[in-house]
Design a protein around this motif. Structure first.
Motif, PDB file in Angstrom:
ATOM      1  N   LEU A 100      18.830  32.363 -57.576  1.00 23.45           N
ATOM      2  CA  LEU A 100      19.882  32.528 -56.581  1.00 23.45           C
ATOM      3  C   LEU A 100      20.944  33.469 -57.123  1.00 23.45           C
ATOM      4  O   LEU A 100      21.329  33.378 -58.290  1.00 23.45           O
ATOM      5  CB  LEU A 100      20.527  31.180 -56.236  1.00 23.45           C
ATOM      6  CG  LEU A 100      19.648  30.174 -55.485  1.00 23.45           C
ATOM      7  CD1 LEU A 100      20.331  28.821 -55.435  1.00 23.45           C
ATOM      8  CD2 LEU A 100      19.349  30.678 -54.078  1.00 23.45           C
ATOM      9  N   GLU A 101      21.414  34.375 -56.270  1.00 23.34           N
ATOM     10  CA  GLU A 101      22.504  35.248 -56.680  1.00 23.34           C
ATOM     11  C   GLU A 101      23.783  34.420 -56.791  1.00 23.34           C
ATOM     12  O   GLU A 101      23.991  33.465 -56.048  1.00 23.34           O
ATOM     13  CB  GLU A 101      22.667  36.377 -55.668  1.00 23.34           C
ATOM     14  CG  GLU A 101      21.488  37.336 -55.678  1.00 23.34           C
ATOM     15  CD  GLU A 101      21.613  38.428 -54.636  1.00 23.34           C
ATOM     16  OE1 GLU A 101      21.408  39.594 -54.994  1.00 23.34           O
ATOM     17  OE2 GLU A 101      21.930  38.104 -53.468  1.00 23.34           O
ATOM     18  N   TYR A 102      24.640  34.821 -57.715  1.00 25.01           N
ATOM     19  CA  TYR A 102      25.836  34.028 -57.995  1.00 25.01           C
ATOM     20  C   TYR A 102      26.703  33.806 -56.763  1.00 25.01           C
ATOM     21  O   TYR A 102      27.252  32.725 -56.570  1.00 25.01           O
ATOM     22  CB  TYR A 102      26.664  34.702 -59.101  1.00 25.01           C
ATOM     23  CG  TYR A 102      25.933  34.797 -60.422  1.00 25.01           C
ATOM     24  CD1 TYR A 102      25.466  33.661 -61.074  1.00 25.01           C
ATOM     25  CD2 TYR A 102      25.698  36.030 -61.020  1.00 25.01           C
ATOM     26  CE1 TYR A 102      24.788  33.744 -62.275  1.00 25.01           C
ATOM     27  CE2 TYR A 102      25.025  36.129 -62.235  1.00 25.01           C
ATOM     28  CZ  TYR A 102      24.567  34.989 -62.859  1.00 25.01           C
ATOM     29  OH  TYR A 102      23.898  35.080 -64.048  1.00 25.01           O
ATOM     30  N   GLN A 103      26.825  34.832 -55.922  1.00 27.44           N
ATOM     31  CA  GLN A 103      27.725  34.688 -54.776  1.00 27.44           C
ATOM     32  C   GLN A 103      27.211  33.711 -53.729  1.00 27.44           C
ATOM     33  O   GLN A 103      27.966  33.274 -52.861  1.00 27.44           O
ATOM     34  CB  GLN A 103      27.994  36.055 -54.125  1.00 27.44           C
ATOM     35  CG  GLN A 103      26.803  36.695 -53.442  1.00 27.44           C
ATOM     36  CD  GLN A 103      26.056  37.663 -54.342  1.00 27.44           C
ATOM     37  OE1 GLN A 103      26.067  37.509 -55.562  1.00 27.44           O
ATOM     38  NE2 GLN A 103      25.420  38.651 -53.753  1.00 27.44           N
ATOM     39  N   GLN A 147      20.898  33.898 -65.469  1.00 23.44           N
ATOM     40  CA  GLN A 147      19.705  34.663 -65.834  1.00 23.44           C
ATOM     41  C   GLN A 147      20.043  36.114 -66.216  1.00 23.44           C
ATOM     42  O   GLN A 147      19.694  36.568 -67.299  1.00 23.44           O
ATOM     43  CB  GLN A 147      18.721  34.671 -64.666  1.00 23.44           C
ATOM     44  CG  GLN A 147      17.450  35.481 -64.926  1.00 23.44           C
ATOM     45  CD  GLN A 147      16.389  35.196 -63.884  1.00 23.44           C
ATOM     46  OE1 GLN A 147      15.329  34.663 -64.214  1.00 23.44           O
ATOM     47  NE2 GLN A 147      16.650  35.542 -62.638  1.00 23.44           N
ATOM     48  N   ASP A 148      20.690  36.821 -65.318  1.00 31.18           N
ATOM     49  CA  ASP A 148      21.060  38.195 -65.597  1.00 31.18           C
ATOM     50  C   ASP A 148      22.408  38.478 -64.959  1.00 31.18           C
ATOM     51  O   ASP A 148      22.846  37.754 -64.065  1.00 31.18           O
ATOM     52  CB  ASP A 148      20.003  39.167 -65.069  1.00 31.18           C
ATOM     53  CG  ASP A 148      19.903  39.146 -63.550  1.00 31.18           C
ATOM     54  OD1 ASP A 148      19.480  38.105 -63.018  1.00 31.18           O
ATOM     55  OD2 ASP A 148      20.241  40.138 -62.890  1.00 31.18           O
ATOM     56  N   VAL A 149      23.055  39.515 -65.430  1.00 30.79           N
ATOM     57  CA  VAL A 149      24.310  39.958 -64.842  1.00 30.79           C
ATOM     58  C   VAL A 149      24.175  41.436 -64.500  1.00 30.79           C
ATOM     59  O   VAL A 149      23.435  42.172 -65.150  1.00 30.79           O
ATOM     60  CB  VAL A 149      25.509  39.716 -65.786  1.00 30.79           C
ATOM     61  CG1 VAL A 149      25.790  38.228 -65.914  1.00 30.79           C
ATOM     62  CG2 VAL A 149      25.270  40.326 -67.165  1.00 30.79           C
ATOM     63  N   TRP A 273      20.613  46.742 -62.830  1.00 32.69           N
ATOM     64  CA  TRP A 273      19.239  46.470 -62.425  1.00 32.69           C
ATOM     65  C   TRP A 273      18.630  47.641 -61.657  1.00 32.69           C
ATOM     66  O   TRP A 273      17.424  47.691 -61.417  1.00 32.69           O
ATOM     67  CB  TRP A 273      19.163  45.207 -61.552  1.00 32.69           C
ATOM     68  CG  TRP A 273      20.230  45.081 -60.512  1.00 32.69           C
ATOM     69  CD1 TRP A 273      21.356  44.316 -60.577  1.00 32.69           C
ATOM     70  CD2 TRP A 273      20.288  45.760 -59.246  1.00 32.69           C
ATOM     71  NE1 TRP A 273      22.111  44.464 -59.435  1.00 32.69           N
ATOM     72  CE2 TRP A 273      21.486  45.345 -58.595  1.00 32.69           C
ATOM     73  CE3 TRP A 273      19.451  46.657 -58.587  1.00 32.69           C
ATOM     74  CZ2 TRP A 273      21.853  45.809 -57.344  1.00 32.69           C
ATOM     75  CZ3 TRP A 273      19.828  47.132 -57.335  1.00 32.69           C
ATOM     76  CH2 TRP A 273      21.008  46.706 -56.734  1.00 32.69           C
ATOM     77  N   ALA A 274      19.445  48.613 -61.274  1.00 29.14           N
ATOM     78  CA  ALA A 274      18.965  49.700 -60.416  1.00 29.14           C
ATOM     79  C   ALA A 274      17.881  50.570 -61.047  1.00 29.14           C
ATOM     80  O   ALA A 274      16.947  50.990 -60.353  1.00 29.14           O
ATOM     81  CB  ALA A 274      20.143  50.567 -59.976  1.00 29.14           C
ATOM     82  N   PRO A 275      17.922  50.885 -62.360  1.00 25.24           N
ATOM     83  CA  PRO A 275      16.834  51.691 -62.924  1.00 25.24           C
ATOM     84  C   PRO A 275      15.459  51.068 -62.746  1.00 25.24           C
ATOM     85  O   PRO A 275      14.472  51.780 -62.522  1.00 25.24           O
ATOM     86  CB  PRO A 275      17.210  51.804 -64.409  1.00 25.24           C
ATOM     87  CG  PRO A 275      18.701  51.721 -64.409  1.00 25.24           C
ATOM     88  CD  PRO A 275      19.020  50.715 -63.337  1.00 25.24           C
ATOM     89  N   GLY A 308      25.445  41.754 -57.863  1.00 24.99           N
ATOM     90  CA  GLY A 308      24.232  40.991 -58.071  1.00 24.99           C
ATOM     91  C   GLY A 308      24.280  40.194 -59.364  1.00 24.99           C
ATOM     92  O   GLY A 308      25.336  39.881 -59.899  1.00 24.99           O
ATOM     93  N   GLY A 309      23.123  39.906 -59.875  1.00 21.53           N
ATOM     94  CA  GLY A 309      23.003  38.958 -60.974  1.00 21.53           C
ATOM     95  C   GLY A 309      22.590  37.624 -60.407  1.00 21.53           C
ATOM     96  O   GLY A 309      22.945  37.274 -59.268  1.00 21.53           O
TER      97      GLY A 309
END
Length: 439
Positions: A100-103, A147-149, A273-275, A308-309
């Motif tokens: 789930l995205e943080y927001q 998980q990721d930021v 995360w875009a690349p 995101g994240g």
């Protein structure tokens, strides 16, 4: 997203203590990856996630945990997954875990979709900076493992920049000048795209400019989607659209992908995360791209927002909360897991994962950029703290997408689209039972 099944006073009370989801810079460090023993006997978990490298991470977890086997389903991106999870949770058949995205977490918590896993997380709390840990923990309860930021950066086609003899813009004022330069030097090319559907991207740019879209004090919400900084950002992009200096259309469509592959879309102000996303559609351009710091609204102010994240959360429907927590922890703290994340271009949320990036090769799209992880780390360390998200982010996203798309189509002001979005969000919150300041 209208939150159903929760009375107004209860919803407001719950959210009053949980909605300061902070974003902040982090430094490298070691974190514990210990996990508690799984429940007795083999357990099969259902997991929903879309993010990069998830299949490889799940395979690695299954190999290391013969008594806990995980079945992965891609239920769509962050918005789709959140919506489907709410529906599945009400029907009693949600998966055990989901990304789930943080927001989206505040609305999911108030809707009663997620389990409090704080009893199973003491061993990994120190694997994250306090700022990152607060993204998933509220009022002493823990609702997921980070998980990721996604700190925001500018991803750009360095090969095309070199061909056109242009430099990554340091400020948004410079960005407008470079956009004009690109159009003059290659009339078929655009520096960037204004995509009406990209709610999170616009929110991040507005936050960078000083916007605060949701605040709560003394049980009363203030909604600022049409605040002064947000309207100024809308005006900036309006000027670029009106002068045909950016391409106003959706991202990642076949047409957009084709233009990107032809070298006619030269940058994407986005996140780390875009690349990975771009590599999936422009593999032949591997090594041609790079990242630069996101342009600044005020020269010298390097702060950026997260775009995101995500976290892995355990649902209330799960009959195997301890095993699910074990899975979520391993996926976001184990070396095997964050090595996969890094290889796929994600910036790990864990301290050890962030530290490991310094000795890792850059993502494939930016394979020739030696300072990639250095720029990434600086972006992560410059993120704006205390960004709050409200209880109806999904409503805001849908309203923004509809209003922004109509503005682009009908050539009406983006500022009016923001005002319409604000009113929709306020009306929805009041109808749901939240106390909101202002008209």
């Amino acid at each position: 997203m209208r939150i159903k099944g929760v009375s107004g006073p209860i919803a407001a009370l719950g959210l009053a203590v949980l909605l300061a989801a902070c974003s902040s810079g982090t430094n490298g460090g070691a974190g514990s990856t210990a996990t508690q023993a799984a429940e007795t006997g083999p357990v099969t978990l259902q997991h929903w996630c879309w993010s990069a490298g998830q299949k490889l991470k799940v395979e690695a977890f299954n190999k290391a945990h013969p008594n806990i086997q995980v079945r992965l389903t891609d239920a769509g991106g962050g918005t789709d997954t959140a919506a489907k999870l709410l529906t599945a949770g009400r029907a009693g058949n949600a998966p055990d875990t989901a990304c789930l995205e943080y927001q989206t977490l505040p609305a999911m918590i108030v809707a009663g979709a997620l389990a409090d896993i704080s009893a199973h997380t003491a061993d990994v709390k120190d694997a994250f900076s306090p700022e990152v840990w607060t993204l998933t923990s509220f009022d002493g309860a823990v609702y997921g493992i980070p998980q990721d930021v996604g700190p925001m950066v500018m991803v750009y086609n360095r090969k095309r920049f070199d061909e056109l003899k242009i430099e990554p813009p340091a400020t948004w004022e410079d960005f407008a000048k470079v956009a004009a330069d690109v159009r003059e030097k290659d009339p078929e090319a655009y520096l960037a795209t204004f995509a009406p559907a990209e709610f999170g991207n616009f929110a991040g740019l507005a936050q960078q400019a000083g916007a605060s879209w949701w605040k709560i004090q003394d049980m009363t919400w203030t909604v600022g989607i049409a605040d002064v900084p947000s309207l100024e950002v809308a005006g900036f992009w309006q000027g670029l659209i009106d002068k045909d200096l950016v391409k106003a259309e959706p991202l990642l469509t076949p047409e957009w992908n084709n233009q990107l592959n032809k070298g006619k879309i030269l940058s994407w102000p986005s996140a780390l995360w875009a690349p990975g996303v771009l590599y999936g559609i422009a593999e032949k351009q591997a090594g041609d791209w790079a990242i630069a710091p996101l342009p600044q609204w005020t020269k010298g102010d390097s702060r950026v927002a997260f775009q995101g994240g995500s976290a892995i959360a355990v649902t209330k429907n799960s009959q195997h909360a301890q095993a699910a927590a074990t899975f979520a922890k391993w996926m976001n703290t184990d070396k095997a897991a964050y090595d996969i994340q890094i290889a796929e271009g994600e910036y790990p949320a864990s301290l050890a994962g962030q530290q490991a990036t310094s000795s890792s090769p850059p993502p494939k799209l930016v394979a020739n950029q030696k300072d990639y992880w250095e720029i990434a780390a600086k972006a992560a360390q410059s993120t704006i703290p205390h960004i709050s998200w409200g209880p109806n982010v999904s409503t805001a996203q849908s309203a923004f997408q509809d209003a922004a798309a109509a503005a682009v189509r009908d050539k009406t002001p983006l500022a009016e689209a923001l005002k319409k979005t604000q009113q929709t969000v306020v009306d929805d919150m009041k109808a749901t039972g939240f106390k909101v300041a202002g008209p």
